[in-house]
Design a protein around this motif. Structure first.
Motif, PDB file in Angstrom:
ATOM      1  N   GLY A 128      -1.679   0.415  -0.532  1.00 62.21           N
ATOM      2  CA  GLY A 128      -0.702   0.691   0.517  1.00 62.21           C
ATOM      3  C   GLY A 128      -1.370   1.153   1.792  1.00 62.21           C
ATOM      4  N   ILE A 129      -0.609   1.175   2.876  1.00 65.39           N
ATOM      5  CA  ILE A 129      -1.131   1.599   4.165  1.00 65.39           C
ATOM      6  C   ILE A 129      -1.277   3.118   4.214  1.00 65.39           C
ATOM      7  N   THR A 130      -2.088   3.591   5.136  1.00 65.60           N
ATOM      8  CA  THR A 130      -2.213   5.026   5.347  1.00 65.60           C
ATOM      9  C   THR A 130      -0.850   5.628   5.685  1.00 65.60           C
ATOM     10  N   ASP A 155       0.685   5.705  -0.540  1.00 70.50           N
ATOM     11  CA  ASP A 155      -0.191   6.825  -0.231  1.00 70.50           C
ATOM     12  C   ASP A 155       0.551   8.098  -0.646  1.00 70.50           C
ATOM     13  N   VAL A 156      -0.193   9.142  -1.007  1.00 69.52           N
ATOM     14  CA  VAL A 156       0.453  10.412  -1.357  1.00 69.52           C
ATOM     15  C   VAL A 156       0.730  11.157  -0.058  1.00 69.52           C
ATOM     16  N   THR A 157       2.013  11.300   0.275  1.00 66.54           N
ATOM     17  CA  THR A 157       2.395  11.871   1.559  1.00 66.54           C
ATOM     18  C   THR A 157       3.142  13.183   1.374  1.00 66.54           C
ATOM     19  N   GLY A 158       3.300  13.916   2.476  1.00 66.09           N
ATOM     20  CA  GLY A 158       4.092  15.132   2.447  1.00 66.09           C
ATOM     21  C   GLY A 158       3.287  16.415   2.416  1.00 66.09           C
ATOM     22  N   PHE A 159       1.945  16.310   2.424  1.00 64.20           N
ATOM     23  CA  PHE A 159       1.105  17.495   2.382  1.00 64.20           C
ATOM     24  C   PHE A 159       0.350  17.665   3.696  1.00 64.20           C
ATOM     25  N   ALA A 160      -0.290  18.815   3.868  1.00 63.45           N
ATOM     26  CA  ALA A 160      -1.036  19.106   5.089  1.00 63.45           C
ATOM     27  C   ALA A 160      -2.241  18.170   5.213  1.00 63.45           C
ATOM     28  N   PRO A 161      -2.722  17.944   6.440  1.00 69.61           N
ATOM     29  CA  PRO A 161      -3.928  17.124   6.624  1.00 69.61           C
ATOM     30  C   PRO A 161      -5.084  17.645   5.778  1.00 69.61           C
ATOM     31  N   GLY A 162      -5.770  16.700   5.126  1.00 63.99           N
ATOM     32  CA  GLY A 162      -6.889  17.058   4.270  1.00 63.99           C
ATOM     33  C   GLY A 162      -6.514  17.296   2.823  1.00 63.99           C
ATOM     34  N   GLY A 205      -6.304   9.851   0.688  1.00 62.64           N
ATOM     35  CA  GLY A 205      -6.831   8.751  -0.102  1.00 62.64           C
ATOM     36  C   GLY A 205      -7.594   7.761   0.745  1.00 62.64           C
ATOM     37  N   GLY A 206      -8.451   6.997   0.099  1.00 68.21           N
ATOM     38  CA  GLY A 206      -9.200   5.933   0.754  1.00 68.21           C
ATOM     39  C   GLY A 206      -9.095   4.651  -0.040  1.00 68.21           C
ATOM     40  N   VAL A 207     -10.013   3.751   0.224  1.00 64.51           N
ATOM     41  CA  VAL A 207      -9.971   2.426  -0.394  1.00 64.51           C
ATOM     42  C   VAL A 207      -9.994   2.530  -1.925  1.00 64.51           C
ATOM     43  N   GLU A 209     -10.292  -4.122   4.598  1.00 59.64           N
ATOM     44  CA  GLU A 209     -10.134  -2.967   3.712  1.00 59.64           C
ATOM     45  C   GLU A 209      -9.287  -3.328   2.501  1.00 59.64           C
ATOM     46  N   VAL A 210      -8.275  -4.145   2.717  1.00 62.79           N
ATOM     47  CA  VAL A 210      -7.419  -4.586   1.611  1.00 62.79           C
ATOM     48  C   VAL A 210      -8.241  -5.358   0.583  1.00 62.79           C
ATOM     49  N   VAL A 211      -9.098  -6.258   1.061  1.00 61.57           N
ATOM     50  CA  VAL A 211      -9.958  -7.025   0.155  1.00 61.57           C
ATOM     51  C   VAL A 211     -10.864  -6.090  -0.640  1.00 61.57           C
ATOM     52  N   GLU A 212     -11.446  -5.108   0.044  1.00 59.72           N
ATOM     53  CA  GLU A 212     -12.311  -4.148  -0.633  1.00 59.72           C
ATOM     54  C   GLU A 212     -11.533  -3.367  -1.691  1.00 59.72           C
ATOM     55  N   ALA A 213     -10.304  -2.965  -1.358  1.00 59.84           N
ATOM     56  CA  ALA A 213      -9.483  -2.213  -2.301  1.00 59.84           C
ATOM     57  C   ALA A 213      -9.128  -3.058  -3.522  1.00 59.84           C
ATOM     58  N   VAL A 214      -8.820  -4.326  -3.323  1.00 57.51           N
ATOM     59  CA  VAL A 214      -8.536  -5.224  -4.448  1.00 57.51           C
ATOM     60  C   VAL A 214      -9.747  -5.296  -5.366  1.00 57.51           C
ATOM     61  N   ARG A 215     -10.906  -5.513  -4.776  1.00 59.59           N
ATOM     62  CA  ARG A 215     -12.122  -5.637  -5.583  1.00 59.59           C
ATOM     63  C   ARG A 215     -12.391  -4.369  -6.386  1.00 59.59           C
ATOM     64  N   TYR A 216     -12.155  -3.218  -5.772  1.00 55.05           N
ATOM     65  CA  TYR A 216     -12.437  -1.959  -6.450  1.00 55.05           C
ATOM     66  C   TYR A 216     -11.486  -1.736  -7.623  1.00 55.05           C
ATOM     67  N   GLN A 217     -10.212  -2.062  -7.451  1.00 56.43           N
ATOM     68  CA  GLN A 217      -9.263  -1.885  -8.564  1.00 56.43           C
ATOM     69  C   GLN A 217      -9.619  -2.799  -9.722  1.00 56.43           C
TER      70      GLN A 217
END
Length: 442
Positions: free
Chosen positions: A171-173, A178-185, A189-191, A201-209
């Motif tokens: 998913g997008i940032t 993405d896990v949302t609703g918390f303070a910055p930091g 999440g990343g790729v 980045e999407v291609v990299e994320a697919v490969r990693y999963q």
């Protein structure tokens, strides 16, 4: 929908409830497996391919597979099981589950208060409930936990459904995946976690999963309900990003499933070539025409509207749920009327695990025949998951066999009362006289 969970890098390491006997033959029987062929007999058996209901049914099982269906002669075997006045069916397939969690009052803070082990224990508990409800295979969206759950089930270490896992959804940032609703930091999440922006980045994320066990790629093409970001149906990934995702996954022989509520995101996902649209809350004529043309499955997840705990939801999330869930059911009714391909999926975890069969009744209420409803969780789901070794009762297929009382073609609600479950020749559940004779601990 997305179940908030702490699961990112958990491994389900679970000890059996009791040590099995040391004698190999006794050990097999302890785990519901028997030496030599097993004969199953029942009053009825449904051929989901043809729709024919056979009476006085006989199935022969050996080494985890079906070796004969209604043979002219039955082998003389040690294990001959007459299940009585039930209907034999293929083990059901749920193409959308979240075994690592279940909605509760703490769900939206679990991401920062629970450890990965919490999700692992959940997956074992909820996997056991699911398989005993007759769902011998699931496609699950639960991170590394359900990747490892699937391996443990394959080894015979624990009782649970076979798993086709996605690992981390893409998913997008700041989007629904993405896990949302918390303070910055906090919980950024990343790729590697599936948070990816732009085609590369999407291609990299697919490969990693895929590197770490994904057998399907799940993505959030639109916003959603169970997250703390914007409008429920807003498009998130672009057509370019979705196309890059689908093409890269296809190079590895992997399909993409797209969570999508709003029409713009659904249309982009179908155009990009995803295998299935999860939820599909707002379906236009253009979208349905294209899904029929491309053979894109709709995985509806509509029973949850009757069972979700609205009181456990934060106000923002509850408002989105109350907005979209009624619309989702209208779209499903239209999809049934139009002949859109449909595969069974529930979003189990948004409602209590083990109630998966409640989805069948919604399909029938909205105009689907009982036979076609059963096909969504058997031959259609098997096609979507690329698992041709299951989904029907035929010679050479996996011995994933369940039994329900009465005739499900007359009353689909009997699917909620599974009396017998065999998975790969292993008897997991056998209810006789109101008692489970094969109740097994994990």
């Amino acid at each position: 929908m997305r179940i908030p969970t702490t699961v990112t890098l958990a491994v389900a390491l679970v000890a059996p409830a009791a040590l099995p006997p040391t004698n190999p033959v006794a050990a097999q029987e302890h785990h519901g497996m028997y030496d030599g062929p097993t004969v199953l007999r029942a009053a009825r058996m449904l051929d989901v391919e043809t729709g024919e209901m056979h009476t006085d049914a006989v199935i022969v099982v050996e080494d985890g597979v079906i070796t004969a269906v209604n043979p002219a002669t039955v082998p003389d075997v040690m294990h001959d099981m007459d299940l009585g006045d039930v209907t034999l069916l293929p083990g059901f397939i749920d193409a959308h589950t979240h075994l690592a969690g279940q909605i509760s009052a703490t769900s939206f803070t679990d991401a920062v208060t629970r450890t990965e082990a919490y999700g692992a224990y959940n997956a074992v508990l909820y996997g056991g409930l699911t398989v005993r409800a007759g769902f011998t295979t699931v496609r699950d969206y639960g991170g590394d936990v359900t990747v490892e759950l699937g391996h443990a089930v394959e080894r015979g270490d624990i009782v649970g459904p076979r798993v086709v896992p996605s690992r981390n959804a893409l998913g997008i940032t700041g989007g629904h995946c993405d896990v949302t609703g918390f303070a910055p930091g906090v919980r950024e999440g990343g790729v590697e976690e599936g948070v990816a922006d732009g085609p590369w980045e999407v291609v990299e994320a697919v490969r990693y999963q895929i590197k770490h066990g994904a057998k399907v790629i799940k993505t959030c093409a639109t916003a959603g309900v169970l997250s703390m970001e914007g409008p429920v149906g807003a498009q998130q990934y672009t057509l370019e990003e979705l196309t890059a995702m689908v093409e890269e996954a296809a190079r590895h022989g992997i399909k993409v499933a797209a969570h999508a509520h709003g029409p713009e995101g659904i249309l982009a996902a179908v155009r990009a070539g995803v295998a299935s649209i999860e939820h599909g809350s707002v379906l236009t004529d253009e979208i349905m025409d294209l899904m029929i043309e491309k053979g894109t499955y709709l995985v509806p997840t509509t029973y949850l509207a009757d069972r979700i705990d609205f009181d456990a939801l934060p106000p923002l999330v509850r408002g989105k749920a109350e907005q979209i869930l009624p619309v989702m059911r209208v779209s499903l009714q239209r999809a049934i009327e139009r002949g859109v391909p449909i595969a069974f999926g529930t979003d189990a975890g948004v409602f209590p695990h083990g109630e998966n069969a409640g989805e069948f009744g919604i399909y029938v209420q909205l105009g689907m025949s009982e036979l076609d409803a059963l096909r969504t969780a058997t031959i259609h789901a098997a096609d979507l998951l690329d698992t041709p070794d299951r989904g029907s009762l035929a010679e050479g297929l996996l011995a994933d066999i369940i039994a329900v009382p009465g005739n499900p073609l007359d009353d689909i609600e009997v699917t909620r009362d599974v009396r017998f479950v065999m998975q790969g020749g292993r008897v997991i559940k056998h209810v006789m006289g109101g008692r489970d004779m094969h109740s097994m601990g994990n």
